[in-house]
Write an enzyme that holds these catalytic residues in place. Structure first.
Site, mmCIF file in Angstrom:
data_model
loop_
_atom_site.group_PDB
_atom_site.id
_atom_site.type_symbol
_atom_site.label_atom_id
_atom_site.label_comp_id
_atom_site.label_asym_id
_atom_site.label_seq_id
_atom_site.Cartn_x
_atom_site.Cartn_y
_atom_site.Cartn_z
ATOM 1 N N HIS A 1 58.993 68.923 76.796
ATOM 2 C CA HIS A 1 59.929 70.080 76.630
ATOM 3 C C HIS A 1 59.414 71.263 76.250
ATOM 4 O O HIS A 1 58.577 71.198 75.217
ATOM 5 C CB HIS A 1 60.766 69.472 75.305
ATOM 6 C CG HIS A 1 61.810 68.319 75.673
ATOM 7 N ND1 HIS A 1 61.476 67.152 76.376
ATOM 8 C CD2 HIS A 1 63.079 68.192 75.556
ATOM 9 C CE1 HIS A 1 62.309 66.371 76.613
ATOM 10 N NE2 HIS A 1 63.499 66.937 76.065
ATOM 11 N N ASP B 1 70.343 65.179 79.756
ATOM 12 C CA ASP B 1 69.691 65.193 78.471
ATOM 13 C C ASP B 1 70.180 64.192 77.515
ATOM 14 O O ASP B 1 69.616 62.759 77.569
ATOM 15 C CB ASP B 1 69.871 66.828 77.764
ATOM 16 C CG ASP B 1 68.696 67.114 76.789
ATOM 17 O OD1 ASP B 1 67.813 66.187 76.487
ATOM 18 O OD2 ASP B 1 68.809 68.363 76.252
ATOM 19 N N ASP B 2 71.126 64.519 76.729
ATOM 20 C CA ASP B 2 71.440 63.446 75.723
ATOM 21 C C ASP B 2 73.003 63.373 75.859
ATOM 22 O O ASP B 2 73.841 64.211 75.085
ATOM 23 C CB ASP B 2 71.347 63.653 74.398
ATOM 24 C CG ASP B 2 69.960 63.803 73.717
ATOM 25 O OD1 ASP B 2 69.252 62.709 73.702
ATOM 26 O OD2 ASP B 2 69.192 64.796 73.798
ATOM 27 N N HIS C 1 65.636 64.036 83.473
ATOM 28 C CA HIS C 1 65.953 64.270 81.934
ATOM 29 C C HIS C 1 66.819 63.887 81.301
ATOM 30 O O HIS C 1 68.104 64.593 81.303
ATOM 31 C CB HIS C 1 65.813 66.025 81.866
ATOM 32 C CG HIS C 1 65.676 66.644 80.414
ATOM 33 N ND1 HIS C 1 65.239 67.741 80.002
ATOM 34 C CD2 HIS C 1 65.855 65.905 79.303
ATOM 35 C CE1 HIS C 1 64.887 67.796 78.954
ATOM 36 N NE2 HIS C 1 65.609 66.995 78.379
ATOM 37 N N GLU D 1 62.887 75.862 75.549
ATOM 38 C CA GLU D 1 64.578 75.810 75.247
ATOM 39 C C GLU D 1 64.684 76.532 74.044
ATOM 40 O O GLU D 1 65.264 77.597 73.888
ATOM 41 C CB GLU D 1 65.201 74.338 75.300
ATOM 42 C CG GLU D 1 66.750 74.270 75.109
ATOM 43 C CD GLU D 1 67.124 72.845 74.861
ATOM 44 O OE1 GLU D 1 68.132 72.587 74.903
ATOM 45 O OE2 GLU D 1 66.401 72.212 74.289
ATOM 46 N N HIS E 1 67.473 61.202 77.986
ATOM 47 C CA HIS E 1 67.083 60.353 76.767
ATOM 48 C C HIS E 1 67.781 59.121 76.520
ATOM 49 O O HIS E 1 69.085 59.377 76.302
ATOM 50 C CB HIS E 1 66.829 61.159 75.358
ATOM 51 C CG HIS E 1 66.123 62.409 75.473
ATOM 52 N ND1 HIS E 1 64.730 62.540 75.348
ATOM 53 C CD2 HIS E 1 66.375 63.759 76.029
ATOM 54 C CE1 HIS E 1 64.367 63.627 75.334
ATOM 55 N NE2 HIS E 1 65.323 64.528 76.013
#
Length: 332
Positions: free
Chosen positions: A196, A277-278, A16, A199, A18
């Protein structure tokens, strides 16, 4: 051996991530200068300060400002190569990388620009570092389903280079059901499906992703704990959850890392994994997410190993490749 040494040395998969969310302030600044793009920041230090955003909207503002410096094939190569080099440093031996085509096509930058850049970096990383990688094409859920259909059509020349199709961006108000038709088509085309869910959004979004999108994997999913029947189902079916601890903290899903439920979910028998994630926006790459958990929760070497094993079990690698890594970790 210290937990930090174990975290650094154990082979891991990241599922996961990005790629646009791995843009460093230094690369943003360098590409802005290259293309004479005017940024609302006077220095790398000001960009770094802006990365300390307060809420989701201020994150999205700088995220899209950052994406604006990505213009040619070399830029997308540089973005991917920086991330894969980081993988090499962190002993990430396999990664499944999300990208957002609409962030680029809406700026007039097509698949024929970003895909060759990404693929060139991925091929180089496999040759030089031995890192395997897959691409996950993500639809932006704040845009209409018609835009997702257009994106799926535009991607056709690169179907052979895309492993899975996903769903990301702002979750609230954009349930998985909004995209049921386009995911049905993606599934029929042979893509793996991720989304997604759970969350920002409620546990019911996880059910929608499972029942309507027929997902192979849930991204985030930490709010599954609000629904006992869902917890039982996820455990029974072993549907993986790609959990992102520092992201959960930064976006106020939790107020303190000590509150994180990943160990509770692991002990319940759910197939949970750790991801970043980011990473440049949310405070850390994969090893830093492991470190944050180790510092806040009651974690030992066995837990680190279990989470690393799960990262391969939850991947889209062949069963043979999965077993290779699982056995390697089990013998450490």
């Amino acid at each position: 051996m210290s937990l930090s040494s174990i975290i650094n040395n154990i082979p891991k998969a990241e599922l996961h991530l990005h790629i646009e969310g791995s843009l460093t302030p230094e690369l943003m600044w360098r590409l802005a200068e290259k293309h004479s793009v005017s940024l609302p920041y006077a220095s790398v230090e000001e960009i770094e300060a802006a990365y300390n955003f307060e809420d989701l909207q201020s994150f999205l503002d700088i995220y899209y400002a950052g994406a604006g410096v990505l213009k040619d094939e070399d830029d997308f190569f540089a973005l991917m190569w920086e991330y894969l080099t980081r993988c090499h440093q962190e002993n990430i031996v396999h990664t499944e990388i999300m990208f957002d085509p609409q962030t680029h096509t809406e700026r007039g930058i097509g698949f024929d620009v970003f895909m060759p850049g990404f693929l060139k970096a991925m091929k180089k990383a496999e040759g030089e570092y031995g890192i395997s990688s897959f691409l996950i094409m993500s639809f932006l859920r704040h845009l209409p389903e018609s835009s997702a259909f257009e994106t799926l059509a535009l991607a056709e020349p690169y179907y052979g280079d895309i492993k899975a199709v996903g769903l990301d961006s702002s979750e609230l108000g954009h349930p998985p059901s909004k995209f049921e038709r386009v995911f049905k088509k993606a599934k029929a085309l042979g893509f793996k499906i991720v989304a997604h869910a759970g969350e920002e959004g409620p546990a019911s979004y996880i059910w929608e992703a499972i029942e309507l999108l027929d997902v192979d994997r849930i991204d985030h999913g930490v709010r599954c704990q609000e629904d006992e029947r869902l917890m039982d189902y996820l455990q029974e079916k072993q549907i993986p959850l790609t959990v992102c601890p520092l992201s959960n903290l930064k976006l106020c899903v939790i107020d303190d890392m000590k509150q994180h439920n990943i160990i509770t979910l692991l002990e319940r028998g759910l197939l949970v994994t750790v991801n970043s994630d980011d990473p440049t926006y949310f405070g850390g790459f994969l090893n830093e997410n492991f470190e944050a958990l180790a510092n806040a929760l009651d974690i030992n070497e066995g837990v680190i190993k279990a989470l690393a094993i799960n990262s391969f079990k939850a991947s889209f690698l062949s069963e043979e490749r999965k077993s290779l890594f699982v056995d390697k970790i089990a013998q450490m």
